[in-house]
Enzyme design. Structure first.
Site, PDB file in Angstrom:
ATOM      1  CB  SER A  22      -0.935  -0.035   1.218  1.00 30.40           C
ATOM      2  OG  SER A  22      -1.951   0.930   1.069  1.00 30.40           O
ATOM      3  CG  HIS A  23      -0.918   4.840   1.370  1.00 28.30           C
ATOM      4  ND1 HIS A  23      -0.555   5.539   2.491  1.00 28.30           N
ATOM      5  CD2 HIS A  23      -2.072   4.207   1.675  1.00 28.30           C
ATOM      6  CE1 HIS A  23      -1.467   5.365   3.438  1.00 28.30           C
ATOM      7  NE2 HIS A  23      -2.401   4.545   2.956  1.00 28.30           N
ATOM      8  CG  ASP A  24       2.492   7.343   2.361  1.00 24.14           C
ATOM      9  OD1 ASP A  24       3.236   8.109   1.729  1.00 24.14           O
ATOM     10  OD2 ASP A  24       1.254   7.476   2.417  1.00 24.14           O
ATOM     11  CG  ASN A  25       4.106   0.091   2.749  1.00 27.45           C
ATOM     12  OD1 ASN A  25       4.084  -1.056   3.143  1.00 27.45           O
ATOM     13  ND2 ASN A  25       3.049   0.880   2.849  1.00 27.45           N
ATOM     14  CG  ASP A  42       3.256   5.354   8.225  1.00 26.68           C
ATOM     15  OD1 ASP A  42       4.372   5.552   7.719  1.00 26.68           O
ATOM     16  OD2 ASP A  42       2.958   5.694   9.385  1.00 26.68           O
TER      17      ASP A  42
END
Length: 100
Positions: A22-25, A42
């Site tokens: 997913s986003h912001d990893n 995150d």
């Protein structure tokens, strides 16, 4: 594989079949994500970490370096360096798992 926006993947990372990031990893060097692993937003995964097939990592989780997560684990808490976890609910093991 699906990789979300603002994701940082270091060198040597292996994303196996059907992995969803997913986003912001942030994935450290030489991580191995087995088939069907899903990470929420995150998530930070330390270098040289192994995540077993079908595992799910919740939002805002930090997994330390050289950690091992067993097959089908629901990662709902942070995991320190050099540790192993397995299960749903996740439990941190006293002895580190061995990957053959």
């Amino acid at each position: 594989c699906n990789v979300g926006q603002n994701t940082n993947i270091q060198t040597g990372v292996l994303l196996n079949n059907s992995v969803v990031i997913s986003h912001d990893n942030d994935l450290g060097e030489c991580c191995y994500l087995s088939p069907g692993v899903i990470t929420s937003g995150d998530v930070k995964i330390g270098s040289y970490t192994f995540i077993g097939s079908g595992s799910i990592v919740s939002n805002h989780i930090e997994i330390g370096e050289n950690a091992i997560i067993g097959i089908g684990t629901a990662v709902t808490g942070n995991l320190p360096d050099q540790s192993s976890a397995i299960g749903n609910p996740m439990r941190i093991l006293e002895k580190k798992l061995i990957i053959n």
